[in-house]
Design a protein around this motif. Structure first.
Motif, PDB file in Angstrom:
ATOM      1  N   UNK A 253     -10.571  45.711   7.116  1.00 17.62           N
ATOM      2  CA  UNK A 253     -11.201  45.096   6.928  1.00 17.62           C
ATOM      3  C   UNK A 253     -11.561  45.316   5.652  1.00 17.62           C
ATOM      4  N   UNK A 254     -12.095  46.593   4.971  1.00 18.20           N
ATOM      5  CA  UNK A 254     -12.969  46.498   3.446  1.00 18.20           C
ATOM      6  C   UNK A 254     -12.110  47.494   2.717  1.00 18.20           C
ATOM      7  N   UNK A 255     -10.994  48.559   3.715  1.00 15.30           N
ATOM      8  CA  UNK A 255     -10.759  49.167   2.352  1.00 15.30           C
ATOM      9  C   UNK A 255      -8.812  48.954   2.290  1.00 15.30           C
ATOM     10  N   UNK A 256      -8.573  48.033   3.397  1.00 17.18           N
ATOM     11  CA  UNK A 256      -6.680  48.098   3.558  1.00 17.18           C
ATOM     12  C   UNK A 256      -6.563  46.650   3.201  1.00 17.18           C
ATOM     13  N   UNK A 257      -7.470  45.485   4.158  1.00 17.50           N
ATOM     14  CA  UNK A 257      -6.754  44.376   4.210  1.00 17.50           C
ATOM     15  C   UNK A 257      -5.695  44.209   4.983  1.00 17.50           C
ATOM     16  N   UNK A 258      -5.272  42.228   5.017  1.00 14.81           N
ATOM     17  CA  UNK A 258      -3.732  42.646   5.609  1.00 14.81           C
ATOM     18  C   UNK A 258      -2.943  42.325   4.964  1.00 14.81           C
ATOM     19  N   UNK A 259      -1.872  43.589   4.954  1.00 15.17           N
ATOM     20  CA  UNK A 259      -0.817  43.928   3.972  1.00 15.17           C
ATOM     21  C   UNK A 259       0.815  43.470   4.775  1.00 15.17           C
ATOM     22  N   UNK A 260       1.206  43.203   3.076  1.00 12.29           N
ATOM     23  CA  UNK A 260       2.363  42.651   3.761  1.00 12.29           C
ATOM     24  C   UNK A 260       3.495  43.233   4.380  1.00 12.29           C
ATOM     25  N   UNK A 261       4.221  42.470   4.851  1.00 17.08           N
ATOM     26  CA  UNK A 261       4.857  43.439   5.947  1.00 17.08           C
ATOM     27  C   UNK A 261       6.423  43.280   5.149  1.00 17.08           C
ATOM     28  N   UNK A 262       6.707  42.059   4.718  1.00 19.73           N
ATOM     29  CA  UNK A 262       7.971  41.290   4.318  1.00 19.73           C
ATOM     30  C   UNK A 262       7.664  40.108   3.552  1.00 19.73           C
TER      31      UNK A 262
END
Length: 304
Positions: free
Chosen positions: A149-158
């Motif tokens: 949550x604090x170092x990556x975040x919700x990432x785009x897959x498409x």
């Protein structure tokens, strides 16, 4: 391939051979705007010229788009993806595997923005990450752990333009190809966490990683395609043969004395796996510097 790519390929080849494994070649050729005619043939020609033979046929991701679409569909049905309509600039920053890593603020996470086109534009698809550590086995660089949550975040897959993200395709292919160890540049250390998240969603463990030091130019900048770094051709014009180039690459990591001339097979015979690991760990400060730029603390240099 620029020289940094080729040196990392040499290290991957050495790791595979010294560990009794297989050296696999995969072309990540899904980004059509950046794909150039003849690039794959040129890559394979360079590897062959250096004596870096691979096991089995090479694989092209462009032949596997249906597979990635199936995984995305399963994720969407499982409720772990959500549509995002944030700006193109933000999406480009977040989906690039290199460089800085701005955290997505979750703007569209709980909004009913819809999956269909709006004003002629589709949304991107993001992987919903819950708080918790994303861990992987790291053999060379800093401990493999980032907080989702604090170092990556919700990432785009498409992406909104329909192109699939590196995080998705690399993780899926590594699993299906039976990859056990990934050897790649230190600049991709942070991109490992989203791939761990994809594997966790698929119910499979992530592979072991060797994030190896980058080859820097005279100005201290990493060699990269984005800066149009030179490949083998200028060295060939200088009269260097494969033995001289292998020697230069190995000497840049203090694996052999400067000025050495030897084939990839000769170098293999001079090394063992433990010595190769130890020498690469000495160069892992490159990765520590990179992570400081992200604001990430590095308490240790590796994880057993």
């Amino acid at each position: 391939m620029h020289l940094g790519n080729l040196r990392t390929a040499l290290l991957a080849w050495l790791q595979a051979r010294l560990s009794g494994g297989r050296f696999l070649l995969r072309h990540d050729d899904l980004d059509l705007p950046r794909r150039r005619p003849g690039a794959i043939e040129a890559i394979e020609s360079d590897l062959n010229w250096l004596g870096l033979s691979w096991d089995g046929p090479s694989l092209r991701q462009s032949d596997r788009t249906g597979l990635y679409a199936s995984v995305l569909s399963a994720f969407r049905r499982g409720g772990v993806l959500y549509p995002c309509r944030c700006s193109r600039r933000m999406l480009a920053d977040l989906s690039a595997p290199h460089g800085g890593w701005p955290l997505y603020p979750g703007t569209c996470r709980d909004r009913a923005v819809g999956w269909g086109p709006r004003q002629g534009r589709l949304p991107s698809w993001r992987l919903r990450l819950e708080p918790g550590d994303l861990r992987w086995r790291e053999e060379i660089g800093p401990t493999g752990c980032l907080e989702a949550a604090t170092q990556v975040g919700d990432v785009v897959l498409r992406r909104a333009d329909g192109f699939l993200a590196y995080h998705l395709t690399s993780a899926v292919d590594d699993l299906l190809m039976g990859v056990t160890t990934v050897v790649r540049g230190a600049d991709l250390w942070r991109s490992t966490a989203p791939q761990v998240a994809v594997c966790e969603r698929l119910g499979r463990p992530f592979v072991s990683c060797w994030h190896v030091p980058l080859w820097l130019d005279e100005g201290g900048q990493r060699l990269a395609k984005r800066q149009a770094a030179q490949g083998l051709e200028p060295l060939r014009r200088e009269g260097l043969d494969a033995a001289a180039v292998i020697g230069r690459m190995a000497a840049s990591l203090a694996l052999v004395p400067a000025g050495s001339r030897l084939s990839a097979v000769d170098l293999l015979q001079e090394l063992d796996l433990a010595h190769l690991q130890a020498q690469l760990r000495r160069g892992a400060e490159d990765l520590g510097t990179l992570k400081e730029g992200f604001g990430i603390k590095c308490p240790t240099l590796r994880s057993d």
